[in-house]
Design a protein around this motif. Structure first.
Motif, PDB file in Angstrom:
ATOM      1  N   GLY A   1       0.859  -1.550  -0.020  1.00 51.11           N
ATOM      2  CA  GLY A   1       0.439  -0.167   0.422  1.00 51.11           C
ATOM      3  C   GLY A   1       1.164   1.416   0.238  1.00 51.11           C
ATOM      4  O   GLY A   1       0.102   2.060  -0.865  1.00 51.11           O
ATOM      5  N   ILE A   2       2.090   1.477   0.611  1.00 55.84           N
ATOM      6  CA  ILE A   2       2.842   2.448   1.148  1.00 55.84           C
ATOM      7  C   ILE A   2       3.337   2.617  -0.607  1.00 55.84           C
ATOM      8  O   ILE A   2       4.087   3.345  -1.100  1.00 55.84           O
ATOM      9  CB  ILE A   2       3.043   2.135   2.170  1.00 55.84           C
ATOM     10  N   GLU A   3       3.790   1.520  -1.279  1.00 52.92           N
ATOM     11  CA  GLU A   3       4.302   1.810  -2.288  1.00 52.92           C
ATOM     12  C   GLU A   3       3.641   2.454  -3.363  1.00 52.92           C
ATOM     13  O   GLU A   3       3.957   3.004  -3.830  1.00 52.92           O
ATOM     14  CB  GLU A   3       5.027   0.427  -2.823  1.00 52.92           C
ATOM     15  N   LEU A   4       2.369   2.148  -3.721  1.00 50.25           N
ATOM     16  CA  LEU A   4       1.376   2.984  -4.462  1.00 50.25           C
ATOM     17  C   LEU A   4       1.538   3.967  -4.404  1.00 50.25           C
ATOM     18  O   LEU A   4       1.485   4.850  -4.429  1.00 50.25           O
ATOM     19  CB  LEU A   4       0.011   1.520  -4.333  1.00 50.25           C
ATOM     20  N   PHE A   5       0.730   4.491  -2.753  1.00 49.24           N
ATOM     21  CA  PHE A   5       0.697   5.805  -2.514  1.00 49.24           C
ATOM     22  C   PHE A   5       1.575   6.501  -2.757  1.00 49.24           C
ATOM     23  O   PHE A   5       1.740   7.082  -3.422  1.00 49.24           O
ATOM     24  CB  PHE A   5       1.184   5.852  -0.483  1.00 49.24           C
ATOM     25  N   THR A   6       2.930   6.233  -2.022  1.00 49.35           N
ATOM     26  CA  THR A   6       3.998   7.220  -2.998  1.00 49.35           C
ATOM     27  C   THR A   6       4.706   7.389  -3.884  1.00 49.35           C
ATOM     28  O   THR A   6       5.247   8.222  -4.697  1.00 49.35           O
ATOM     29  CB  THR A   6       5.799   6.440  -2.069  1.00 49.35           C
ATOM     30  N   SER A   7       4.617   6.570  -5.156  1.00 48.44           N
ATOM     31  CA  SER A   7       4.036   6.022  -6.573  1.00 48.44           C
ATOM     32  C   SER A   7       2.943   7.300  -6.964  1.00 48.44           C
ATOM     33  O   SER A   7       3.650   8.036  -8.127  1.00 48.44           O
ATOM     34  CB  SER A   7       4.000   4.903  -7.049  1.00 48.44           C
ATOM     35  N   ILE A   8       1.778   8.091  -6.463  1.00 52.79           N
ATOM     36  CA  ILE A   8       1.293   8.612  -7.320  1.00 52.79           C
ATOM     37  C   ILE A   8       1.238   9.889  -6.254  1.00 52.79           C
ATOM     38  O   ILE A   8       0.411  10.945  -6.715  1.00 52.79           O
ATOM     39  CB  ILE A   8       0.061   7.902  -7.572  1.00 52.79           C
ATOM     40  N   PHE A   9       1.672  10.448  -4.612  1.00 53.10           N
ATOM     41  CA  PHE A   9       1.139  11.098  -4.204  1.00 53.10           C
ATOM     42  C   PHE A   9       2.135  12.529  -4.839  1.00 53.10           C
ATOM     43  O   PHE A   9       1.376  13.413  -4.925  1.00 53.10           O
ATOM     44  CB  PHE A   9       1.996  10.052  -2.689  1.00 53.10           C
ATOM     45  N   GLU A  10       2.906  12.541  -5.459  1.00 49.19           N
ATOM     46  CA  GLU A  10       3.396  13.526  -5.488  1.00 49.19           C
ATOM     47  C   GLU A  10       2.866  14.252  -7.028  1.00 49.19           C
ATOM     48  O   GLU A  10       2.646  15.575  -6.834  1.00 49.19           O
ATOM     49  CB  GLU A  10       4.840  13.881  -6.337  1.00 49.19           C
ATOM     50  N   GLU A  11       2.242  13.292  -8.145  1.00 46.89           N
ATOM     51  CA  GLU A  11       2.077  14.272  -9.073  1.00 46.89           C
ATOM     52  C   GLU A  11       0.040  14.036  -8.601  1.00 46.89           C
ATOM     53  O   GLU A  11      -0.374  15.114  -8.708  1.00 46.89           O
ATOM     54  CB  GLU A  11       1.308  12.658  -9.860  1.00 46.89           C
ATOM     55  N   PHE A  12      -0.567  13.342  -7.381  1.00 45.22           N
ATOM     56  CA  PHE A  12      -1.690  13.823  -7.070  1.00 45.22           C
ATOM     57  C   PHE A  12      -2.358  15.472  -6.702  1.00 45.22           C
ATOM     58  O   PHE A  12      -2.592  16.133  -6.161  1.00 45.22           O
ATOM     59  CB  PHE A  12      -2.410  12.361  -5.937  1.00 45.22           C
ATOM     60  N   GLN A  13      -0.412  15.253  -5.526  1.00 51.00           N
ATOM     61  CA  GLN A  13      -0.324  16.457  -5.027  1.00 51.00           C
ATOM     62  C   GLN A  13      -0.903  18.122  -6.017  1.00 51.00           C
ATOM     63  O   GLN A  13      -1.107  18.596  -5.450  1.00 51.00           O
ATOM     64  CB  GLN A  13       0.486  16.601  -3.657  1.00 51.00           C
ATOM     65  N   SER A  14       0.058  17.527  -7.243  1.00 45.68           N
ATOM     66  CA  SER A  14       0.095  18.792  -8.184  1.00 45.68           C
ATOM     67  C   SER A  14      -0.942  18.974  -8.631  1.00 45.68           C
ATOM     68  O   SER A  14      -1.309  19.709  -9.149  1.00 45.68           O
ATOM     69  CB  SER A  14       1.449  18.260  -8.838  1.00 45.68           C
ATOM     70  N   LEU A  15      -2.170  18.420  -8.597  1.00 43.20           N
ATOM     71  CA  LEU A  15      -3.313  18.181  -9.315  1.00 43.20           C
ATOM     72  C   LEU A  15      -4.008  18.997  -8.292  1.00 43.20           C
ATOM     73  O   LEU A  15      -5.203  19.371  -8.539  1.00 43.20           O
ATOM     74  CB  LEU A  15      -3.720  17.203 -10.063  1.00 43.20           C
ATOM     75  N   TYR A  16      -3.964  18.599  -7.466  1.00 42.73           N
ATOM     76  CA  TYR A  16      -4.936  18.627  -6.445  1.00 42.73           C
ATOM     77  C   TYR A  16      -4.380  19.413  -5.239  1.00 42.73           C
ATOM     78  O   TYR A  16      -4.335  18.688  -3.799  1.00 42.73           O
ATOM     79  CB  TYR A  16      -5.612  17.519  -6.003  1.00 42.73           C
ATOM     80  N   PRO A  17      -3.889  20.491  -5.610  1.00 42.40           N
ATOM     81  CA  PRO A  17      -2.884  21.241  -3.915  1.00 42.40           C
ATOM     82  C   PRO A  17      -3.821  21.554  -2.599  1.00 42.40           C
ATOM     83  O   PRO A  17      -3.306  21.808  -2.165  1.00 42.40           O
ATOM     84  CB  PRO A  17      -2.506  22.590  -4.524  1.00 42.40           C
ATOM     85  N   TYR A  18      -5.056  21.585  -2.877  1.00 44.07           N
ATOM     86  CA  TYR A  18      -5.544  21.825  -1.941  1.00 44.07           C
ATOM     87  C   TYR A  18      -6.469  20.496  -0.980  1.00 44.07           C
ATOM     88  O   TYR A  18      -7.210  20.580  -0.207  1.00 44.07           O
ATOM     89  CB  TYR A  18      -6.675  23.190  -2.136  1.00 44.07           C
ATOM     90  N   LEU A  19      -5.635  19.501  -1.151  1.00 43.46           N
ATOM     91  CA  LEU A  19      -6.352  18.439  -1.126  1.00 43.46           C
ATOM     92  C   LEU A  19      -5.270  17.911   0.188  1.00 43.46           C
ATOM     93  O   LEU A  19      -4.096  18.270  -0.346  1.00 43.46           O
ATOM     94  CB  LEU A  19      -6.652  17.817  -1.729  1.00 43.46           C
ATOM     95  N   THR A  20      -5.119  17.187   1.185  1.00 45.47           N
ATOM     96  CA  THR A  20      -4.842  16.607   1.951  1.00 45.47           C
ATOM     97  C   THR A  20      -5.152  15.396   2.379  1.00 45.47           C
ATOM     98  O   THR A  20      -6.388  15.132   2.754  1.00 45.47           O
ATOM     99  CB  THR A  20      -4.647  17.597   4.092  1.00 45.47           C
ATOM    100  N   ILE A  21      -4.296  14.691   1.949  1.00 43.27           N
ATOM    101  CA  ILE A  21      -4.309  13.158   1.821  1.00 43.27           C
ATOM    102  C   ILE A  21      -3.646  12.639   2.994  1.00 43.27           C
ATOM    103  O   ILE A  21      -2.634  12.667   3.281  1.00 43.27           O
ATOM    104  CB  ILE A  21      -3.691  12.760   0.361  1.00 43.27           C
ATOM    105  N   ILE A  22      -4.657  11.524   3.808  1.00 43.72           N
ATOM    106  CA  ILE A  22      -3.926  11.742   5.193  1.00 43.72           C
ATOM    107  C   ILE A  22      -4.471   9.162   4.888  1.00 43.72           C
ATOM    108  O   ILE A  22      -5.003   9.212   4.712  1.00 43.72           O
ATOM    109  CB  ILE A  22      -4.937  11.027   6.197  1.00 43.72           C
ATOM    110  N   PRO A  23      -2.999   9.184   4.671  1.00 46.83           N
ATOM    111  CA  PRO A  23      -2.581   6.962   4.256  1.00 46.83           C
ATOM    112  C   PRO A  23      -2.894   6.378   5.359  1.00 46.83           C
ATOM    113  O   PRO A  23      -2.694   7.023   6.750  1.00 46.83           O
ATOM    114  CB  PRO A  23      -1.383   6.877   3.568  1.00 46.83           C
TER     115      PRO A  23
END
Length: 176
Positions: free
Chosen positions: A17-39
């Motif tokens: 799960g954490i490998e999946l999360f870290t692989s998409i986190f940066e791009e996701f944050q750039s697309l949705y900067p006002y969204l805080t993701i809590i894994p």
């Protein structure tokens, strides 16, 4: 225009799960900067309960169709379960036979499996039930990486998702 910060609580399975999360986190944050993701790392069954209770918004999990609850599911990826042995296993040293590999060929071998609270364990139990084999279980664990280490150490055989087998130098023999 100021956007309100919002949060998205995501359930991830321990291990991959954490490998999946870290692989998409940066791009996701750039697309949705006002969204805080809590894994949050949770077992599949824990994720299902927390989604039903509204405690998490989204879960990434490995399960079969019959393990689904009444919640909505989107299939992202499908993978096989594979049988693994150590490189030193007698079967791998004597691979001259062209005979197809059967689970029955390993019915007297020790196995290490995920514990009974794992959705993957349910799949493994079904595989052995279909083959009418009662496996000799050496021990159970909560981490697939522990299974891989036990197999690499020539302690046992196992059945794991292809994701874990492909990352290891141990041979995998057949899939289900």
């Amino acid at each position: 225009m100021l956007k309100t910060k919002r949060k998205l609580i995501i359930g991830l399975t321990p291990g991959r799960g954490i490998e999946l999360f870290t692989s998409i986190f940066e791009e996701f944050q750039s697309l949705y900067p006002y969204l805080t993701i809590i894994p949050i790392e949770l077992s599949v069954y824990q994720q299902q309960k927390k989604i039903a209770n509204g405690e998490i918004d989204l879960g990434f999990m490995t399960l079969s169709e019959d393990q689904r609850t009444d919640d909505n599911y989107v299939l992202i990826y499908s993978e096989e379960m594979v049988f693994i042995t150590s490189k030193n296993h007698s079967f791998n040293r004597n691979k001259k036979s062209l005979k197809p590999i059967e689970l029955n060929d390993f019915c007297n071998e020790p196995f290490v499996f995920m514990n009974e609270n794992s959705t993957n364990r349910d799949l493994i139990n079904n595989i052995f039930e279909e083959a009418k084999i009662k496996p000799r279980i050496l021990f159970e664990t909560t981490f697939t990486s522990s299974i891989i280490k036990a197999v690499e150490s020539s302690l046992c055989c196992s059945i794991v998702p292809y994701y874990y087998a492909k990352k290891s130098p141990i041979p995998f023999l057949f899939s289900h």
